[in-house]
Design a protein around this motif. Structure first.
Motif, PDB file in Angstrom:
ATOM      1  N   GLY A  91       0.809  -1.206   0.000  1.00 31.79           N
ATOM      2  CA  GLY A  91       0.000   0.000   0.000  1.00 31.79           C
ATOM      3  C   GLY A  91       0.843   1.257   0.000  1.00 31.79           C
ATOM      4  N   ALA A  92       1.899   1.267   0.802  1.00 30.91           N
ATOM      5  CA  ALA A  92       2.782   2.434   0.871  1.00 30.91           C
ATOM      6  C   ALA A  92       3.541   2.631  -0.434  1.00 30.91           C
ATOM      7  N   VAL A  93       4.014   1.539  -1.036  1.00 37.32           N
ATOM      8  CA  VAL A  93       4.786   1.641  -2.280  1.00 37.32           C
ATOM      9  C   VAL A  93       3.895   2.114  -3.426  1.00 37.32           C
ATOM     10  N   VAL A  94       2.677   1.585  -3.502  1.00 35.92           N
ATOM     11  CA  VAL A  94       1.761   2.020  -4.555  1.00 35.92           C
ATOM     12  C   VAL A  94       1.426   3.498  -4.393  1.00 35.92           C
ATOM     13  N   ASN A  95       1.189   3.930  -3.167  1.00 30.02           N
ATOM     14  CA  ASN A  95       0.930   5.357  -2.948  1.00 30.02           C
ATOM     15  C   ASN A  95       2.126   6.205  -3.362  1.00 30.02           C
ATOM     16  N   MET A  96       3.338   5.744  -3.050  1.00 25.60           N
ATOM     17  CA  MET A  96       4.539   6.478  -3.437  1.00 25.60           C
ATOM     18  C   MET A  96       4.631   6.609  -4.956  1.00 25.60           C
ATOM     19  N   GLU A  97       4.349   5.516  -5.674  1.00 28.82           N
ATOM     20  CA  GLU A  97       4.424   5.575  -7.129  1.00 28.82           C
ATOM     21  C   GLU A  97       3.375   6.516  -7.699  1.00 28.82           C
ATOM     22  N   LEU A  98       2.157   6.462  -7.157  1.00 28.43           N
ATOM     23  CA  LEU A  98       1.119   7.386  -7.622  1.00 28.43           C
ATOM     24  C   LEU A  98       1.518   8.830  -7.345  1.00 28.43           C
ATOM     25  N   THR A  99       2.104   9.051  -6.186  1.00 25.73           N
ATOM     26  CA  THR A  99       2.547  10.401  -5.837  1.00 25.73           C
ATOM     27  C   THR A  99       3.616  10.896  -6.806  1.00 25.73           C
ATOM     28  N   ASN A 100       4.598  10.059  -7.098  1.00 25.06           N
ATOM     29  CA  ASN A 100       5.666  10.443  -8.017  1.00 25.06           C
ATOM     30  C   ASN A 100       5.142  10.738  -9.409  1.00 25.06           C
ATOM     31  N   GLU A 101       4.106  10.039  -9.823  1.00 24.89           N
ATOM     32  CA  GLU A 101       3.532  10.251 -11.153  1.00 24.89           C
ATOM     33  C   GLU A 101       2.657  11.504 -11.226  1.00 24.89           C
ATOM     34  N   GLN A 102       2.103  11.908 -10.092  1.00 25.69           N
ATOM     35  CA  GLN A 102       1.122  12.995 -10.109  1.00 25.69           C
ATOM     36  C   GLN A 102       1.656  14.314  -9.563  1.00 25.69           C
TER      37      GLN A 102
END
Length: 333
Positions: A321-332
């Motif tokens: 969950g934390a890693v997916v949120n990090m990736e979404l954050t980096n993309e957005q």
């Protein structure tokens, strides 16, 4: 228009106005109107899936959990070796977790079976058995594995009750009982070394000629671990609790519990169909952050780890969950 009719119309209008029109309005419903697009879709809503959803929900990510409602441990009476939940039933833990996770307004849950997946234009599409289709940028598989049951009569009825797979999950509860290990070779030897500390009455049921090297045999003999090479035809039980093991020569021997490592397959074939690689043991290949070999696809829980426990599933889901949120954050961002 009568006063009663007028009041009824006003009430209905007020209700329509207050009903949420966001993604939250579809929470926990099998509703054909569920919004199609999510920031993350989690296939599998047991311990690892719910744990991943909580981490994402706390970051206000719009998440959909798709779950079949058929966890692999549904026959197990109690869950053990998970701090704060030791001795609770799997259903109790799951229900409590689900109620807590769904308090986060952006997390949605449907009881469905995901049957197909595809990737197009950097977007993943998941199709369910009822024909619903959902889209997402990030896909998490928390689908677990499916044990391939032995054909021994009575075996599957005892699975998770008195025929178990893990001394850490079940060993304390069956300590000091007459115990068997239905296995051979290296796996049988490994289990015997762990279980030997839990009982003084231990036998290995090899179902044929024993396959141990001289050093292993010497250690088994030193620890008074018997080897029974006869084929098993039936496990005699009462409501899943072993009474006797019956052999092909019509002899029988009383046992109170057995360990049995089983072959398995992935519970869902969608990860493979998307191109996710499996390792030599048959688990989904992931890196230390639970990324699969397909960018944007993650796996957590039993489908990617030999450490098959509730605690490990929860831990891996939390990381995902934390890693997916990090990736979404980096993309957005």
């Amino acid at each position: 228009m009568t006063r009663r009719e007028m009041l009824k119309q006003i009430s209905m209008a007020a209700l329509a106005f207050t009903l949420p029109t966001s993604i939250n309005s579809f929470k926990n419903y099998n509703d054909m109107n569920t919004p199609k697009k999510f920031e993350a879709i989690i296939v599998g809503g047991s311990y690892s899936g719910l744990s991943a959803a909580m981490a994402l929900g706390r970051s206000l990510r719009n998440v959909l959990i798709i779950d079949s409602g058929l966890p692999c441990n549904r026959q197990t009476p109690h869950s053990q070796n998970f701090i704060t939940q030791d001795g609770a039933t799997p259903k109790e833990i799951s229900q409590k977790a689900k109620s807590q996770v769904l308090k986060y307004n952006t997390v949605n849950f449907i009881e469905e079976i995901a049957i197909k997946g595809k990737q197009a234009n950097n977007t993943f599409h998941i199709l369910t058995a009822s024909g619903k289709e959902f889209e997402t940028k990030k896909l998490i598989f928390a689908t677990g594995i499916k044990d391939i049951m032995s054909s021994i009569k009575g075996f599957s009825d005892c699975w998770g009750i008195s025929v178990v797979h893990c001394p850490y999950c079940h060993g304390y509860e069956i300590k000091n009982k007459k115990t068997g290990i239905i296995a051979n070779g290296e796996m049988a030897f490994h289990l015997a070394s762990l279980v030997n500390n839990l009982t003084d009455d231990l036998g290995i049921l090899t179902r044929g000629k024993a396959i141990f090297d001289p050093e292993q045999m010497a250690k088994l003999n030193k620890n008074n671990i018997r080897i029974i090479e006869k084929e098993i035809t039936e496990i005699e039980h009462e409501n899943g609790y072993i009474k006797n093991v019956i052999f092909n020569d019509n002899s029988r021997e009383p046992f109170e519990a057995t360990y049995a490592p089983l072959p398995f397959k992935q519970h869902s074939d969608i990860p493979e169909l998307l191109g996710c690689e499996l390792n030599e043991q048959g688990y989904i290949q992931v890196d230390t952050m639970y990324r699969t070999t397909i960018e944007g696809v993650f796996a957590c829980g039993d489908n990617c780890s030999r450490m098959r426990s509730v605690a490990n599933a929860v831990a891996s889901g939390n990381i995902v969950g934390a890693v997916v949120n990090m990736e979404l954050t980096n993309e957005q961002f």
